[in-house]
Design a protein around this motif. Sequence first.
Motif, PDB file in Angstrom:
ATOM      1  N   LYS A  44      80.941  82.332  50.813  1.00 25.13           N
ATOM      2  CA  LYS A  44      81.388  81.983  52.161  1.00 25.13           C
ATOM      3  C   LYS A  44      82.909  81.846  52.210  1.00 25.13           C
ATOM      4  O   LYS A  44      83.540  81.498  51.203  1.00 25.13           O
ATOM      5  N   SER A  88      76.311  83.285  56.992  1.00 25.54           N
ATOM      6  CA  SER A  88      74.902  82.886  56.916  1.00 25.54           C
ATOM      7  C   SER A  88      74.002  84.014  57.420  1.00 25.54           C
ATOM      8  O   SER A  88      72.906  84.215  56.916  1.00 25.54           O
ATOM      9  N   ARG A  91      74.268  87.532  54.799  1.00 27.29           N
ATOM     10  CA  ARG A  91      74.255  87.480  53.324  1.00 27.29           C
ATOM     11  C   ARG A  91      73.061  88.206  52.717  1.00 27.29           C
ATOM     12  O   ARG A  91      73.197  88.846  51.666  1.00 27.29           O
ATOM     13  N   THR A 106      76.103  78.422  49.798  1.00 32.07           N
ATOM     14  CA  THR A 106      75.456  77.251  50.418  1.00 32.07           C
ATOM     15  C   THR A 106      74.035  77.580  50.881  1.00 32.07           C
ATOM     16  O   THR A 106      73.573  77.096  51.901  1.00 32.07           O
ATOM     17  N   SER A 108      70.110  77.580  50.995  1.00 29.79           N
ATOM     18  CA  SER A 108      68.946  76.767  50.616  1.00 29.79           C
ATOM     19  C   SER A 108      67.770  77.663  50.246  1.00 29.79           C
ATOM     20  O   SER A 108      67.575  78.722  50.837  1.00 29.79           O
ATOM     21  N   TYR A 176      80.985  78.801  60.809  1.00 30.62           N
ATOM     22  CA  TYR A 176      81.110  77.352  60.989  1.00 30.62           C
ATOM     23  C   TYR A 176      82.405  77.010  61.726  1.00 30.62           C
ATOM     24  O   TYR A 176      82.435  76.047  62.489  1.00 30.62           O
ATOM     25  N   ASP A 194      74.275  71.487  57.344  1.00 26.81           N
ATOM     26  CA  ASP A 194      74.311  70.674  56.133  1.00 26.81           C
ATOM     27  C   ASP A 194      75.484  69.698  56.180  1.00 26.81           C
ATOM     28  O   ASP A 194      76.620  70.084  56.499  1.00 26.81           O
TER      29      ASP A 194
HETATM   30  N1  GLU Z   1      71.992  75.516  53.535  1.00 30.80           N
HETATM   31  C1  GLU Z   1      71.713  76.025  54.834  1.00 30.80           C
HETATM   32  C2  GLU Z   1      71.212  77.445  54.774  1.00 30.80           C
HETATM   33  O1  GLU Z   1      70.978  77.955  53.729  1.00 30.80           O
HETATM   34  C3  GLU Z   1      72.882  75.913  55.786  1.00 30.80           C
HETATM   35  C4  GLU Z   1      74.181  76.388  55.245  1.00 30.80           C
HETATM   36  C5  GLU Z   1      74.424  77.853  55.549  1.00 30.80           C
HETATM   37  O2  GLU Z   1      74.453  78.244  56.718  1.00 30.80           O
HETATM   38  O3  GLU Z   1      74.632  78.562  54.602  1.00 30.80           O
HETATM   39  O4  GLU Z   1      71.023  78.063  55.765  1.00 30.80           O
END
Ligand code: GLU
Length: 260
Positions: A44, A88, A91, A106, A108, A176, A194
């Motif tokens: 990111k 996000s 990716r 980041t 999840s 973001y 997050d």
């Molecule tokens: N951890 C969360 C996700 O994987 C929010 C952070 C993000 O947007 O990367 O979507």
Amino acid sequence: MYKKIIAALMLVMLICTGCGQKDEEENNTLNDIMKRGQVVIGVKTDAYPFGYLDKNDNYAGFDVELGKLISKKLFGVEGRAKFVPVTSSNRIMKLYSEDIDMVIATMSITKSRAQILDFSNPYFVAGQSLLVRKNSSVKSLRDLRGKKAIIVFGSTSEQSLRGAVQNLGIIGYKTYNDAYQALKQGKADAVVSDDTILIGYALKDNSVELLPKRFSKEPYAIAFRKGPESEGLIHTVNTVIAEETRNGNLKKILESYGIK
Ligand code: GLU
């Protein structure tokens, strides 16, 4: 005659075994990386302190540092990681359509993502919370009833918010930084994501604040293309995560960004 058949069968088996090995070699991300002499990692640029660009436009943050440790493990020297920006929402697509070997962003682990991706072991656990303007009447997720929330496309909060609060308007942005600007401009009542990403905005701007209550668990892990081609690479990456956790390095890097 009998001997000839056995010999022919053995020959076929030998050829087939050879074919199998060749396929595995051709379709093996770890081999590709080693041949190329470089590992390409999606990170990111809008998720301080995990992935961002520093003053000199260099990739920086916890995810970037982890990528450097992985590259050092692979090649035994520094400077063999190439970082590529991801968001996000793009990716997963970039992992499949471009020459990215892994995504450290980041991200999840979720059930639906695990259907199309392979993940490393988790290396950090975050939780969703709300970023609001100071003195906002919104003090919890429930207070968003009948109000508007901002999410980033492709993030877990896009999923978790749907149906979670009655009459909630949801506005989406690609990054973001855009989400934060929209909150400042009064386009909605909260950014939902997050806590570890949102805290970065609260630390540098005291006109916004992060609500302390977390309402989800977000285990961050490194994502790979799904399938046997990734197995060797995932094994190495999991070794790095285990070693760098054990020796305290990951904790030190987090602490250098004020995260405990
Ligand atoms: N951890 C969360 C996700 O994987 C929010 C952070 C993000 O947007 O990367 O979507």
